[in-house]
Design a protein around this motif. Structure first.
Motif, PDB file in Angstrom:
ATOM      1  N   ILE A  37       0.831  -1.199   0.000  1.00 12.75           N
ATOM      2  CA  ILE A  37       0.000   0.000   0.000  1.00 12.75           C
ATOM      3  C   ILE A  37       0.869   1.254   0.000  1.00 12.75           C
ATOM      4  O   ILE A  37       0.527   2.262  -0.621  1.00 12.75           O
ATOM      5  N   VAL A  38       2.004   1.190   0.669  1.00 16.83           N
ATOM      6  CA  VAL A  38       2.962   2.296   0.622  1.00 16.83           C
ATOM      7  C   VAL A  38       3.363   2.573  -0.827  1.00 16.83           C
ATOM      8  O   VAL A  38       3.382   3.726  -1.284  1.00 16.83           O
ATOM      9  N   GLU A  39       3.668   1.507  -1.574  1.00 17.83           N
ATOM     10  CA  GLU A  39       4.068   1.665  -2.975  1.00 17.83           C
ATOM     11  C   GLU A  39       2.924   2.171  -3.836  1.00 17.83           C
ATOM     12  O   GLU A  39       3.121   2.962  -4.755  1.00 17.83           O
ATOM     13  N   GLY A  45       0.624   9.423  -5.762  1.00 21.77           N
ATOM     14  CA  GLY A  45       0.895  10.781  -5.315  1.00 21.77           C
ATOM     15  C   GLY A  45      -0.021  11.153  -4.161  1.00 21.77           C
ATOM     16  O   GLY A  45      -0.654  10.293  -3.555  1.00 21.77           O
ATOM     17  N   SER A  46      -0.126  12.419  -3.865  1.00 15.46           N
ATOM     18  CA  SER A  46      -0.890  12.871  -2.705  1.00 15.46           C
ATOM     19  C   SER A  46      -2.364  12.487  -2.830  1.00 15.46           C
ATOM     20  O   SER A  46      -3.007  12.727  -3.853  1.00 15.46           O
ATOM     21  N   TYR A 117     -14.289   7.972  -8.738  1.00 17.57           N
ATOM     22  CA  TYR A 117     -13.266   8.049  -7.698  1.00 17.57           C
ATOM     23  C   TYR A 117     -11.916   8.429  -8.292  1.00 17.57           C
ATOM     24  O   TYR A 117     -11.558   7.998  -9.396  1.00 17.57           O
ATOM     25  N   ASP A 118     -11.182   9.202  -7.517  1.00 16.17           N
ATOM     26  CA  ASP A 118      -9.823   9.545  -7.940  1.00 16.17           C
ATOM     27  C   ASP A 118      -8.906   8.325  -7.895  1.00 16.17           C
ATOM     28  O   ASP A 118      -8.036   8.155  -8.754  1.00 16.17           O
ATOM     29  N   PHE A 119      -9.127   7.481  -6.901  1.00 14.66           N
ATOM     30  CA  PHE A 119      -8.243   6.331  -6.681  1.00 14.66           C
ATOM     31  C   PHE A 119      -9.051   5.191  -6.082  1.00 14.66           C
ATOM     32  O   PHE A 119      -9.894   5.415  -5.213  1.00 14.66           O
TER      33      PHE A 119
END
Length: 247
Positions: A37-39, A45-46, A117-119
């Protein structure tokens, strides 16, 4: 004495540990600090101010990681009843103020909810579904960027005689989705879904997709940037990879 541990103990089957407190005892997996999830967040990005969809939050630990990035909203959809209840406990303990958890099937949500959704995050979801390619098609209509961690079928990585093939029936279907032929490898949970810690799909009969078909379909449904972030062919549960895709 009232305590958070009482709420954890009220629900069986915990998989995840809690961050930052040795006083709380739940599962053993530190999913609150999951490198996958970090990757995914690094690639996107933000997330500040973004609208996020999380599919299969399990026990809310990936939700916790997303929540720390201060998105405008997280809609988290969980189909497993016990997992959903564990998510609510996690939400209270970790004060996930940007997240709303919903119990139910993601398919009608993707078909009927108008939000773009953006992500979208779908970790540990695709390989549990009865119609995974259609899920990817519907998801592409609702998400500008996606992260997927999934198992997949791969003959060379999982040859005949490999015990990881035992849950597969041997039946392979070919379906056409978005004009692309994709292979479906039929699989069963072999009664694992009777355990309280089970965190799989809604139906015993589910299908794995072929690795190449997943990537081809993501491109077909409109994702232009497709990045395989990590791949593990020798994983004990079967070959798997992480994929980030953006339109």
């Amino acid at each position: 004495m009232p305590a958070h541990q009482n709420a954890i103990n009220a629900l069986p089957g915990w998989n995840s540990s809690f961050p930052g407190s040795d006083a709380l005892s739940a599962g053993n997996h530190p999913l609150h600090a999951d490198g996958r999830i970090v990757e995914a967040m690094r690639a996107y990005g933000s997330l500040e101010g973004k609208v996020v969809l999380e599919i299969g939050p399990l026990e809310g630990m990936h939700t916790y990681m997303l929540n720390q990035e201060r998105p405008a909203r997280i809609d988290a959809i969980e189909a497993n009843r016990l997992c959903f209840l564990r998510c609510l406990v996690t939400k209270e303990i970790l004060q996930l103020d940007r997240a709303r958890f919903y119990l139910g099937n993601i398919q009608p949500w993707l078909e009927k909810v108008d939000t773009v959704y953006d992500f979208a995050l779908a970790s540990g979801v695709l390989y549990h579904l009865p119609d995974p390619a259609n899920f990817l098609l519907q998801l592409s209509r609702r998400a500008q960027a996606v992260f997927i961690w999934t198992h997949f079928f791969h003959d060379e990585a999982m040859p005949r005689g490999d015990p990881r093939r035992n849950p597969f029936s041997g039946r392979v279907e070919t379906r056409t989705v978005a004009g692309l032929s994709v292979r479906y490898y039929e699989r069963s949970y072999q009664h694992a879904n009777t355990n309280a810690s089970f965190c799989g799909g809604m139906k015993d009969r589910h299908y794995w997709m072929h690795r190449d078909d997943i990537l081809s379909l993501l491109q077909r449904v409109g994702y232009r940037t497709i990045e395989v972030q990590a791949e593990e062919l020798a994983h004990g549960g079967g070959p798997c990879f992480s994929v980030f895709a953006r339109k």
